[in-house]
Design a protein around this motif. Structure first.
Motif, PDB file in Angstrom:
ATOM      1  N   ILE A 195       0.875  -1.172   0.000  1.00 58.72           N
ATOM      2  CA  ILE A 195       0.000   0.000   0.000  1.00 58.72           C
ATOM      3  C   ILE A 195       0.909   1.218   0.000  1.00 58.72           C
TER       4      ILE A 195
ATOM      5  N   PRO B  59       1.151   5.612  -1.713  1.00 60.58           N
ATOM      6  CA  PRO B  59       0.401   6.674  -2.377  1.00 60.58           C
ATOM      7  C   PRO B  59       0.515   6.672  -3.896  1.00 60.58           C
ATOM      8  N   ASP B  60       1.567   6.067  -4.459  1.00 61.34           N
ATOM      9  CA  ASP B  60       1.682   6.143  -5.910  1.00 61.34           C
ATOM     10  C   ASP B  60       1.500   4.813  -6.614  1.00 61.34           C
TER      11      ASP B  60
ATOM     12  N   ILE C  36      -4.882   1.543  -5.881  1.00 60.90           N
ATOM     13  CA  ILE C  36      -5.651   1.418  -4.641  1.00 60.90           C
ATOM     14  C   ILE C  36      -5.770  -0.052  -4.234  1.00 60.90           C
TER      15      ILE C  36
ATOM     16  N   ARG D 149      -2.462  13.055   5.459  1.00 59.84           N
ATOM     17  CA  ARG D 149      -1.455  12.781   4.444  1.00 59.84           C
ATOM     18  C   ARG D 149      -0.383  13.871   4.451  1.00 59.84           C
TER      19      ARG D 149
ATOM     20  N   ASN E 111      -0.450   6.053   4.962  1.00 59.66           N
ATOM     21  CA  ASN E 111      -1.492   5.424   4.168  1.00 59.66           C
ATOM     22  C   ASN E 111      -2.777   5.393   4.981  1.00 59.66           C
TER      23      ASN E 111
ATOM     24  N   THR F 253      -7.111   4.025   5.351  1.00 57.16           N
ATOM     25  CA  THR F 253      -8.287   3.259   4.995  1.00 57.16           C
ATOM     26  C   THR F 253      -9.522   4.076   5.367  1.00 57.16           C
TER      27      THR F 253
ATOM     28  N   ALA G 158     -10.233   8.857  -2.376  1.00 60.05           N
ATOM     29  CA  ALA G 158      -8.959   8.545  -3.036  1.00 60.05           C
ATOM     30  C   ALA G 158      -8.179   9.826  -3.315  1.00 60.05           C
TER      31      ALA G 158
ATOM     32  N   GLY H   7      -6.379  10.980  -0.442  1.00 56.93           N
ATOM     33  CA  GLY H   7      -5.263  10.154   0.041  1.00 56.93           C
ATOM     34  C   GLY H   7      -5.636   8.811   0.635  1.00 56.93           C
TER      35      GLY H   7
ATOM     36  N   ASN I 113      -6.014   5.300   0.346  1.00 57.37           N
ATOM     37  CA  ASN I 113      -5.555   4.395  -0.704  1.00 57.37           C
ATOM     38  C   ASN I 113      -5.764   2.920  -0.391  1.00 57.37           C
TER      39      ASN I 113
ATOM     40  N   ASP J  43      -8.201   4.538 -10.246  1.00 56.33           N
ATOM     41  CA  ASP J  43      -6.756   4.370 -10.505  1.00 56.33           C
ATOM     42  C   ASP J  43      -6.384   4.953 -11.862  1.00 56.33           C
TER      43      ASP J  43
ATOM     44  N   HIS K 266      -2.685   5.986 -12.154  1.00 56.39           N
ATOM     45  CA  HIS K 266      -2.059   4.840 -11.482  1.00 56.39           C
ATOM     46  C   HIS K 266      -2.341   3.524 -12.207  1.00 56.39           C
TER      47      HIS K 266
END
Ligand code: THG
Length: 281
Positions: free
Chosen positions: A14, A16-17, A20, A204, A210, A212, A237, A240, A242, A259, A264
């Motif tokens: 998991i 940020p880049d 998801i 973030r 990360n 939820t 999302a 932040g 993810n 995504d 992503h």
């Protein structure tokens, strides 16, 4: 910042880049009468089916919750964990309000699990964090404490900071704390969605963690909940979040769409694969 979770022979990251991570919510008797009755009768046969269906729909972590009246969670949770990991090679998210059940579940885990959850209450911190540290798990931290759920993003951030500090004292790193900014129902408070996304942005920016969130909590009491859930997943999302906890059978394609639109999903292959995996009419 990377949170690493493992299944029996798989690893999921998991960050940020990267795409998801869907935490599949369906192995949970809350709001499911038939599954509740089955658990009370000792019938676990739905668990492998739900595990496989969620994995097919793109979940890469599975929440496992067997908390229902008059069942022995300490005995049942490890059985459920084994059934899930005998069926799919995925990390699990052990979900219980009972610390003894969390520990029993962790003993049955293969790989590296997520614990759902700790919060800022003094008693919870004391009961749950040592277990997380002992079993080298990652943990979901809810932004609430002994005074309840703070109304403002700034106050929720303060709770998050306190939990991160308490975790650090036991050697639990920020990358192993998945913060949950908390989703309340917009039917009770129309600013609830905005408070959650603002909290997520602050978290973030401040800690880089990360996150939820239980996206579907937001739509309780409203019609066409699926529309609200889908839109909210995108807003979360963007803020932040993810690794949302959601129903992959309903949200799987939307998550891959998010995504793709966030850059992503190179060449859109994740989206196209999710499209191809949809059940045929
Ligand atoms: N944060 C964290 N954990 C959580 C939540 C959260 N765990 C619980 C919940 N919120 C997320 N999981 C669920 C599980 C079940 C349902 C909703 C959220 C549920 N779904 C249908 C309903 O609403 O009636 C049941 C129908 C069905 O799927 O068959 O009840 O916010 N950390």
């Amino acid at each position: 910042m990377q949170t690493v979770l493992r299944g029996p022979s798989s690893e999921i990251i998991i960050s940020p880049d990267t795409p998801i991570v869907m935490i599949g919510e369906r192995i949970n008797p809350t709001g499911r009468k038939v599954f509740s009755a089955e658990l009370q009768a000792g019938d676990l046969s739905r668990i492998p089916r739900d595990a496989q269906a969620q994995a097919n729909a793109g979940a890469t972590v599975l929440d496992v919750n067997v908390g229902v009246a008059s069942v022995d969670e300490v005995a049942l949770l490890p059985q459920a964990v084994r059934l899930v990991q005998d069926t799919v090679d995925l990390p699990v998210c052990i979900d219980s309000a009972n610390p003894a059940a969390l520990e029993a579940g962790l003993k049955a885990v293969r790989g590296r699990a997520l614990v759902n959850s700790v919060n800022g209450e003094t008693a919870k911190l004391k009961a749950v964090l040592p277990i997380v540290a002992e079993y080298d798990a990652a943990v979901i931290a809810l932004c609430m404490d002994d005074n309840g759920i703070p109304a403002t993003p700034e106050a929720r951030l303060k709770v998050a900071e306190n939990i991160l500090n308490e975790a650090a004292k036991l050697g639990i790193k920020p990358e192993d704390v998945l913060l949950d900014p908390l989703v309340l129902a917009v039917s009770a408070d129309p600013t609830a969605g905005l408070v959650t996304t603002t909290t997520a942005r602050l978290i973030r920016q401040t800690f880089g963690c990360n996150m939820t969130a239980g996206a579907s909590n937001g739509s309780h009491g409203m019609p066409e909940r699926e529309v609200l859930n889908t839109v909210f997943l995108a807003l979360l999302a963007q803020a932040g979040v993810n690794a949302p906890i959601c129903n992959p059978l309903k949200n799987g394609l939307a998550i891959r769409a998010i995504d793709l639109m966030m850059g992503h999903d190179e060449w859109g292959m994740g989206y196209i694969q999710a499209y191809r995996a949809l059940p045929k009419e």
